[in-house]
Design an enzyme around this catalytic site. Structure first.
Site, PDB file in Angstrom:
ATOM      1  N   GLU A 162       0.829  -1.208   0.000  1.00 62.87           N
ATOM      2  CA  GLU A 162       0.000   0.000   0.000  1.00 62.87           C
ATOM      3  C   GLU A 162       0.866   1.262   0.000  1.00 62.87           C
ATOM      4  O   GLU A 162       0.823   2.086   0.902  1.00 62.87           O
ATOM      5  CB  GLU A 162      -0.970  -0.001   1.177  1.00 62.87           C
ATOM      6  CG  GLU A 162      -2.032  -1.085   1.066  1.00 62.87           C
ATOM      7  CD  GLU A 162      -3.093  -1.014   2.137  1.00 62.87           C
ATOM      8  OE1 GLU A 162      -4.242  -1.432   1.876  1.00 62.87           O
ATOM      9  OE2 GLU A 162      -2.807  -0.542   3.258  1.00 62.87           O
ATOM     10  N   GLU A 275      -6.224  -7.215  -1.729  1.00 63.92           N
ATOM     11  CA  GLU A 275      -6.790  -7.211  -0.378  1.00 63.92           C
ATOM     12  C   GLU A 275      -8.258  -6.802  -0.443  1.00 63.92           C
ATOM     13  O   GLU A 275      -8.608  -5.834  -1.120  1.00 63.92           O
ATOM     14  CB  GLU A 275      -6.075  -6.217   0.548  1.00 63.92           C
ATOM     15  CG  GLU A 275      -4.659  -6.570   0.913  1.00 63.92           C
ATOM     16  CD  GLU A 275      -4.089  -5.625   1.978  1.00 63.92           C
ATOM     17  OE1 GLU A 275      -4.889  -4.964   2.690  1.00 63.92           O
ATOM     18  OE2 GLU A 275      -2.856  -5.549   2.087  1.00 63.92           O
TER      19      GLU A 275
END
Length: 350
Positions: A162, A275
């Site tokens: 991320e 995710e």
């Protein structure tokens, strides 16, 4: 978890990574990140299927919910060894024994790295940008060589977790040092290819429903010489709506699918939802039913509404039990909730 623009488009099109045409529906992947699993088993958690029979967690995910891949994070020098390269190796052996594919998620940190924090590993503190590129290379090569020496080849490798706001702050902060951010991504990319030339290298950002985030970040990577083969997205309607009552889960999913199509067309590469997760509330079964509905929609539309460019969906820590993390998909008896049935939307036609 919760975690340039128009004038450069001609150059970006030339620099953008190229992949093959849309692949067959049968190559669409579903999987799970199970980074907590080793610790859970060490503390005596025994998993069950919905009929109450004891099951190995990985075998359960594969057999009952059609998962064909496992994602594992790796930290540099974590306290206690959790999520270090040896724990990765042990899990990778189990994954291979089950005939599943492996995704390695490099955080380039001693602990959690996400959009709100990207801490430099203690051993790398005080290093210059040039030294840190070597740190990234050395760590990446070291971990992947351990896998290769044990006859394990990951199918995908994430260079950073991320990295919406960069990585290894402040050296690789995207706002303060955009060129260095791209350079660190390139160092990770090249290191992966040095050990596993065929591995698919992923750049992973959060908030998959926010197209502007992806345009900004990925344009910077390409402008300054970074490379990637695939774009990874996090998609969490629950976290996106937190503090934003005006948002709806279905709109967030719709926007993510549109962003997948946008990114695959703009950057000429495939996309993966690396995710996702939905709320578990054992006191209110309708919450899990809603999670199942949302997950089913994500799987179905990622497979059928992205022109074949979304290559799969990974659930983040589905085997987590309620109380510690609210977006797992198992109940307090360590058995799957209704949420997991969303994966049965996966089309298996030839």
């Amino acid at each position: 978890m919760r975690r340039l623009r128009q004038c450069c488009m001609g150059m970006l099109m030339m620099l953008a990574p190229m992949t093959s045409d849309a692949q067959s529906v049968n190559d669409f992947v579903t999987g799970a990140d199970v980074g907590f699993l080793t610790a859970q088993e060490r503390h005596g958690v025994v998993f069950h299927d919905r009929e109450g029979r004891e099951r190995d967690c990985l075998e359960l995910l594969k057999t009952d919910y059609r998962m064909s891949a496992i994602r594992m994070r790796v930290w540099v020098n974590p306290k206690g060894g959790s999520c270090d390269k040896y724990e990765l190796l042990a899990m990778a052996r189990r994954v291979k024994a089950l005939g599943m594919d492996l995704m390695v998620d490099f955080h380039y940190s001693d602990s959690w790295a996400d959009p709100g924090k990207q801490p430099i590993p203690k051993a790398w503190e005080g290093h210059t940008y040039e030294q840190m590129k070597q740190d990234v290379r050395a760590h990446t090569v070291d971990v992947l060589t351990l896998l290769r020496d044990n006859d394990i080849e990951p199918r995908w490798v994430q260079v950073g977790n991320e990295t919406t706001n960069g990585l290894l702050w402040p050296v690789g902060h995207i706002k303060e040092h955009p060129e260095q951010y791209a350079g660190l991504i390139r160092a990770g990319y090249d290191a992966v290819k040095e050990v596993f030339p065929g591995a698919v290298v992923i750049v992973h950002l959060d908030r998959g429903h926010k197209q502007d985030i992806y345009d900004h970040n990925l344009d910077i990577i390409l402008k300054y010489g970074g490379k990637f083969d695939m774009i990874g997205m996090s998609l969490y309607p629950y976290w996106a709506m937190e503090g934003h009552p005006e948002l709806r889960a279905d709109d967030i999913i719709t926007d993510c699918m549109a962003n997948i199509r946008h990114c695959s067309e703009k950057y000429h590469c495939d996309v993966m939802i690396t995710e996702t997760g939905f709320e578990v509330d054992e006191q209110h079964p309708e919450v899990m039913d809603e999670g199942r509905r949302q997950l089913a929609r994500v799987v179905r539309e990622a497979q059928s509404q992205t022109n074949g460019r979304c290559r799969g969906v990974f659930y983040w820590e589905p085997q987590c039990l309620p109380g510690g993390y609210k977006l797992g998909a198992f109940d307090s008896k360590a058995a799957p909730t209704a949420i997991m049935e969303g994966f049965l939307e996966l089309r298996m036609d030839k």
